[in-house]
Design an enzyme around this catalytic site. Structure first.
Site, PDB file in Angstrom:
ATOM      1  N   ASP A  21       0.919  -1.179  -0.089  1.00  0.00           N
ATOM      2  CA  ASP A  21      -0.001   0.121  -0.101  1.00  0.00           C
ATOM      3  C   ASP A  21       0.817   1.128   0.173  1.00  0.00           C
ATOM      4  O   ASP A  21       1.604   1.375   0.962  1.00  0.00           O
ATOM      5  CB  ASP A  21      -0.958   0.020   1.228  1.00  0.00           C
ATOM      6  CG  ASP A  21      -1.613   1.388   1.413  1.00  0.00           C
ATOM      7  OD1 ASP A  21      -1.675   2.139   0.457  1.00  0.00           O
ATOM      8  OD2 ASP A  21      -2.139   1.540   2.676  1.00  0.00           O
ATOM      9  N   ASP A  98      -5.172 -10.656 -15.642  1.00  0.00           N
ATOM     10  CA  ASP A  98      -6.372 -11.619 -15.661  1.00  0.00           C
ATOM     11  C   ASP A  98      -7.575 -11.206 -16.591  1.00  0.00           C
ATOM     12  O   ASP A  98      -7.782 -10.154 -17.014  1.00  0.00           O
ATOM     13  CB  ASP A  98      -6.928 -11.207 -14.264  1.00  0.00           C
ATOM     14  CG  ASP A  98      -6.896 -12.834 -13.443  1.00  0.00           C
ATOM     15  OD1 ASP A  98      -7.395 -13.838 -13.828  1.00  0.00           O
ATOM     16  OD2 ASP A  98      -6.077 -12.642 -12.504  1.00  0.00           O
ATOM     17  N   ASP A 199      -9.596 -16.579 -16.401  1.00  0.00           N
ATOM     18  CA  ASP A 199     -10.282 -17.193 -15.052  1.00  0.00           C
ATOM     19  C   ASP A 199     -11.313 -18.135 -15.685  1.00  0.00           C
ATOM     20  O   ASP A 199     -12.235 -17.838 -16.457  1.00  0.00           O
ATOM     21  CB  ASP A 199     -10.905 -15.934 -14.513  1.00  0.00           C
ATOM     22  CG  ASP A 199     -11.597 -16.197 -13.161  1.00  0.00           C
ATOM     23  OD1 ASP A 199     -10.942 -16.656 -12.246  1.00  0.00           O
ATOM     24  OD2 ASP A 199     -12.769 -16.124 -13.167  1.00  0.00           O
ATOM     25  N   GLU A 256      -7.131 -20.949 -16.606  1.00  0.00           N
ATOM     26  CA  GLU A 256      -7.680 -21.828 -15.260  1.00  0.00           C
ATOM     27  C   GLU A 256      -8.768 -22.618 -15.621  1.00  0.00           C
ATOM     28  O   GLU A 256      -9.829 -21.962 -15.953  1.00  0.00           O
ATOM     29  CB  GLU A 256      -8.003 -20.615 -14.034  1.00  0.00           C
ATOM     30  CG  GLU A 256      -8.460 -21.332 -12.829  1.00  0.00           C
ATOM     31  CD  GLU A 256      -9.370 -20.419 -11.966  1.00  0.00           C
ATOM     32  OE1 GLU A 256      -9.330 -20.583 -10.944  1.00  0.00           O
ATOM     33  OE2 GLU A 256     -10.099 -19.588 -12.621  1.00  0.00           O
ATOM     34  N   HIS A 329      -4.138 -17.311  -5.112  1.00  0.00           N
ATOM     35  CA  HIS A 329      -4.943 -16.664  -4.082  1.00  0.00           C
ATOM     36  C   HIS A 329      -6.053 -17.362  -3.759  1.00  0.00           C
ATOM     37  O   HIS A 329      -6.707 -16.862  -2.978  1.00  0.00           O
ATOM     38  CB  HIS A 329      -5.200 -15.434  -4.961  1.00  0.00           C
ATOM     39  CG  HIS A 329      -6.097 -15.716  -6.365  1.00  0.00           C
ATOM     40  ND1 HIS A 329      -5.598 -16.294  -7.343  1.00  0.00           N
ATOM     41  CD2 HIS A 329      -7.497 -15.644  -6.405  1.00  0.00           C
ATOM     42  CE1 HIS A 329      -6.522 -16.474  -8.426  1.00  0.00           C
ATOM     43  NE2 HIS A 329      -7.860 -16.156  -7.754  1.00  0.00           N
ATOM     44  N   ASP A 330      -6.162 -18.682  -4.253  1.00  0.00           N
ATOM     45  CA  ASP A 330      -7.514 -19.171  -3.941  1.00  0.00           C
ATOM     46  C   ASP A 330      -6.896 -20.432  -3.099  1.00  0.00           C
ATOM     47  O   ASP A 330      -7.709 -21.355  -2.549  1.00  0.00           O
ATOM     48  CB  ASP A 330      -8.151 -19.973  -5.221  1.00  0.00           C
ATOM     49  CG  ASP A 330      -8.976 -18.824  -5.869  1.00  0.00           C
ATOM     50  OD1 ASP A 330      -9.377 -18.041  -5.226  1.00  0.00           O
ATOM     51  OD2 ASP A 330      -9.265 -18.911  -7.077  1.00  0.00           O
TER      52      ASP A 330
END
Length: 560
Positions: A21, A98, A199, A256, A329-330
């Site tokens: 950040d 993505d 995705d 994916e 991330h999953d």
């Protein structure tokens, strides 16, 4: 086998919300990534895969896109994004974006129009059906719990959403919709990106008629996956995408594909068919799940992992190409999942990285993997942010009365937020991720596990990963060699050979906390002439035919 840049690359996945950040609002952003491009360059990364940064209401953390050509305000501006691309390209790194086109957000302009009336020109961009006997059009279950259909009051029809109800599925049967998608892809490629991670791309073709699935005992809804996974027109759509878009650019594509098997993956990745370079498959990520799916925990059997990895390594060899990953991330953090995140955290993280990077395929590193970040255990469900986790908890605990403690154990092991806690940059407050209040709590172990500490320690996981990446660029056998499993029935040692031209590689990895003896089978011909890499001090080319492996030790030898 053709040589390609994407076969020789190592990819680093950035989950922007949790990476860095720059402005103290508690949310990672694009300028935060720009601040860290030298960190990625030092690591040796070739390609950055950026999880979605598009305009989104954030129902599913950016995978619900309301404008495919705009940057989410929280992440910055298009100018910030263009600067990031330029900074990466200056350092000879590539960027893949993505592509989320199985569904859009319900706040996308297309869907806002589509729900206005049944004869709206955008209506057919989505999948609408009237109800059946006062109920949903079919009995499919959403991946995020409940029905895959949502009733729309205004037009009196249901729309399909395989994920959240704020993620209506796009209708790929509509050629106008497909052209919109292809035009959008060209728009990004013309900006200079180097490819796409697509995705759930194998869900875009649905079986006509959308038949009912089979409902398991005790469940309300059925998995409809056999009617939308690897559907009837999927290969046609991907070949059309190549013809209309991808063939004009030198790019990398990875699809994916939940539930895809080896035979189908061969079709997707065979260069002669002009579809994709590689796929993400999930079979190895399901080996520690019981019969009731992801949240039904069971220990990993090493022999199952060997059987699965071997099937993919040999199945795609010479035909297509594997993508290699243990984290994303999953998925939960691999060192907590298949390693030991306390006593042997460093050793097991290095072992798992070596096991993966020495296989045939393109390796993917997920942010924090290279410093051995671990799973998180939040005290209460209120501290979790992931929609899948929250919906599952609600269904199991609040609706079905299951034991909250047992459900939390499943979340600790498999919840997606394990991977989404903010990156641990240093030992300062919030791990140096933000000067504000982070959008999700940082793992409290940031004081000892952080990038600053890892970079300063030459024996760290970070420096070990640098070496893995360097070796890959130095030894073609690591990239292009074929794969041969050794000791298929050993339940502690995963050993395999790689063979390429005159060179051989022997990889031996101890997946246990015990010392174990390795003996090269007599029918295997191998003479070591170089110790390539190992995760314990003092590792050198010794008696390669037999040696003792310490807990979670890995040794790699090169020879003939």
């Amino acid at each position: 086998m053709d040589n390609n840049w994407w076969k020789e690359s190592v990819v680093y996945q950035i989950y922007p919300r949790s990476f860095n950040d720059s402005n103290g609002d508690g949310i990672g952003d694009i300028r935060g990534i720009i601040e860290k491009v030298d960190y990625l360059k030092e690591l040796g990364i070739d390609v950055v895969w950026l999880s979605p940064v598009y305009q989104s209401p954030n129902d599913d953390n950016g995978y619900d896109i309301s404008d495919y050509k705009a940057i989410m305000d929280e992440f910055g501006t298009m100018e910030d994004w263009e600067e990031l691309l330029e900074e990466l390209h200056q350092r000879k790194m590539k960027l893949i974006m993505d592509l989320v086109v199985n569904h859009s957000s319900d706040e996308h302009e297309w869907f806002r129009e589509a729900r206005k009336s049944k004869d709206n020109p955008y209506r057919d961009y989505y999948i609408w059906r009237p109800g059946k006997d006062g109920k949903e059009p079919n009995n499919w279950k959403s991946s995020f719990s409940g029905s895959a259909w949502e009733f729309d009051e205004k037009t009196g029809e249901y729309y399909l959403h395989l994920f959240s109800k704020k993620q209506p599925d796009l209708n790929w049967e509509n050629p106008t919709l497909r052209k919109e998608v292809y035009d959008m892809m060209k728009w990004w490629l013309n900006k200079g990106i180097d490819g796409f991670r697509m995705d759930v791309i194998n869900f875009i073709s649905k079986v006509p008629g959308l038949p009912d699935g089979e409902v398991k005992q005790g469940e309300t809804y059925a998995s409809g996956s056999k009617f939308f996974r690897d559907g009837p027109r999927i290969h046609e759509f991907l070949q059309e995408m190549n013809q209309e878009v991808l063939d004009s650019y030198d790019v990398m594509t990875v699809g994916e594909m939940p539930g895809v098997g080896v035979e189908e993956a061969k079709k997707y990745t065979d260069p002669a068919r002009n579809e994709l370079n590689m796929v993400f498959q999930f079979e190895h990520m399901d080996l520690d799940s019981g019969p009731n799916g992801k949240w039904d925990l069971k220990p990993l059997e090493l022999t199952d992992l060997k059987e699965n990895i071997t099937k993919w390594q040999t199945g795609l060899n010479g035909v297509g190409w594997n993508s290699l990953y243990l984290n994303n991330h999953d998925q939960p953090r691999i060192v907590s999942r298949f390693g030991n995140d306390t006593e042997y955290r460093v050793e097991s993280a290095k072992m798992l990285g070596t096991f993966l990077h020495m296989l045939q395929g393109t390796p993917y590193i997920y942010q924090g993997e290279e410093i051995g970040m671990t799973n998180i255990k939040f005290d209460s469900i209120e501290e979790y942010r992931d929609i899948e986790t929250l919906n599952m908890y609600k269904e199991k605990v609040e609706e079905n009365g299951e034991d909250p403690a047992k459900v939390m154990e499943s979340i600790y092991a498999k919840g997606r937020d394990n991977a989404r806690t903010p990156f641990q940059w240093n030992s300062q407050e919030h791990g140096g991720f933000t000067t504000g209040e982070p959008w999700m709590k940082v793992n409290p172990n940031y004081r000892t596990i952080n990038a600053e500490q890892a970079v300063s320690d030459e024996h760290s996981i970070y420096h070990y990963y640098r070496e893995l990446i360097r070796l890959r660029k130095e030894h073609p056998v690591i990239v292009y060699g074929d794969y041969q499993l050794i000791l298929p029935n050993d339940d502690k040692i995963y050993a395999y050979m790689r063979n390429y031209k005159e060179e051989k590689l022997l990889v031996t990895a101890n997946f246990s906390e015990e010392e174990v003896d390795f003996h090269l089978p007599e029918d295997i011909s191998f003479t070591a002439n170089e110790a390539i890499i190992g995760n314990y001090e003092g590792f050198e080319a010794g008696s390669y035919t037999g040696f003792t492996l310490k807990p979670y030790e890995v040794q790699v030898y090169k020879g003939v």
